[in-house]
Design a protein around this motif. Sequence first.
Motif, mmCIF file in Angstrom:
data_model
loop_
_atom_site.group_PDB
_atom_site.id
_atom_site.type_symbol
_atom_site.label_atom_id
_atom_site.label_comp_id
_atom_site.label_asym_id
_atom_site.label_seq_id
_atom_site.Cartn_x
_atom_site.Cartn_y
_atom_site.Cartn_z
ATOM 1 N N TYR B 33 38.024 5.454 17.661
ATOM 2 C CA TYR B 33 36.801 5.816 18.383
ATOM 3 C C TYR B 33 35.677 4.856 18.002
ATOM 4 O O TYR B 33 35.590 4.419 16.850
ATOM 5 C CB TYR B 33 36.349 7.231 17.992
ATOM 6 N N TYR B 35 31.445 4.904 18.123
ATOM 7 C CA TYR B 35 30.199 5.628 18.327
ATOM 8 C C TYR B 35 29.041 4.674 18.047
ATOM 9 O O TYR B 35 29.196 3.675 17.338
ATOM 10 C CB TYR B 35 30.102 6.829 17.367
ATOM 11 N N GLN B 37 24.935 4.673 16.721
ATOM 12 C CA GLN B 37 23.869 5.466 16.114
ATOM 13 C C GLN B 37 22.576 4.668 16.135
ATOM 14 O O GLN B 37 22.425 3.685 15.409
ATOM 15 C CB GLN B 37 24.244 5.843 14.671
ATOM 16 N N PRO B 43 25.003 9.999 15.822
ATOM 17 C CA PRO B 43 25.925 9.119 16.548
ATOM 18 C C PRO B 43 26.194 9.622 17.967
ATOM 19 O O PRO B 43 26.228 10.832 18.212
ATOM 20 C CB PRO B 43 27.197 9.182 15.698
ATOM 21 N N PHE B 45 28.931 9.083 21.263
ATOM 22 C CA PHE B 45 30.259 8.618 21.636
ATOM 23 C C PHE B 45 30.203 7.451 22.610
ATOM 24 O O PHE B 45 29.410 7.460 23.568
ATOM 25 C CB PHE B 45 31.024 9.781 22.280
ATOM 26 N N TYR B 48 37.118 6.032 23.333
ATOM 27 C CA TYR B 48 38.231 6.573 22.561
ATOM 28 C C TYR B 48 39.513 5.897 23.004
ATOM 29 O O TYR B 48 39.798 5.800 24.197
ATOM 30 C CB TYR B 48 38.275 8.083 22.774
ATOM 31 N N ASP B 56 39.303 7.291 27.133
ATOM 32 C CA ASP B 56 38.021 7.771 27.643
ATOM 33 C C ASP B 56 36.956 6.748 27.268
ATOM 34 O O ASP B 56 36.681 6.567 26.092
ATOM 35 C CB ASP B 56 37.693 9.144 27.055
ATOM 36 N N SER B 58 33.893 6.829 28.831
ATOM 37 C CA SER B 58 32.742 7.354 29.562
ATOM 38 C C SER B 58 31.419 7.175 28.831
ATOM 39 O O SER B 58 30.356 7.283 29.433
ATOM 40 C CB SER B 58 32.953 8.835 29.878
ATOM 41 N N LEU B 91 29.483 2.594 14.840
ATOM 42 C CA LEU B 91 30.423 3.259 13.951
ATOM 43 C C LEU B 91 31.797 3.319 14.587
ATOM 44 O O LEU B 91 31.942 3.633 15.764
ATOM 45 C CB LEU B 91 29.947 4.683 13.660
#
Lengths: 114, 115
Positions: B33, B35, B37, B43, B45, B48, B56, B58, B91
């Motif tokens: 994943y 992320y 921040q 954080p 998203f 993935y 995903d 999105s 991240l």
Amino acid sequence: AQSVTQPDIHITVSEGASLELRCNYSYGATPYLFWYVQSPGQGLQLLLKYFSGDTLVQGIKGFEAEFKRSQSSFNLRKPSVHWSDAAEYFCAVGAPSRDYKLSFGAGTTVTVRA
Amino acid sequence: GAGVSQTPSNKVTEKGKYVELRCDPISGHTALYWYRQSLGQGPEFLIYFQGTGAADDSGLPNDRFFAVRPEGSVSTLKIQRTERGDSAVYLCASSRQGRGANVLTFGAGSRLTVL
């Protein structure tokens, strides 16, 4: 879509005193819930998680959290704070069907005074 | 490795430049994943991966952002024509599986500053 509110931006607590960090979530069903801690220069470390079952969850470093469905809350507690607990704490929520997509709160910074 | 490794830890670039951020997940973790921040925020998203494919994406903010994981292990987040608003800590996290009671392990992050 789920969301998280952490009402307290900053909390100062004396070493040895108890600590409670608030977390309120918005989600239509029972979510997965998490608390992470982030120290400067460090990654997010998982403190504890709730998936199902017992609503009182024990985590690492002496932390616990209680899931209260009626209040949509998942507050984090520690009975006696140590100076090393100074950090930023994040509550996160995930939908069980899509739990890779966590929604985080803005975080609560904890300062520990001697 | 023992943990999720991200490089570089810090990257300063100029507006309009291209950057790549690398993530080396925990050995054996099939899910990865990304992320982002931003300062003073939690954080958010981005994307993935389950294996080599993006399951995903999105959360990617626009088409300047792209991520790959060609061999199902290391991933690279690529940002084209960087803007000042891209400044953030990126991240990376990994987990054993993609769905069902996941526990994400995060790296220390790559701090990107766009001047």
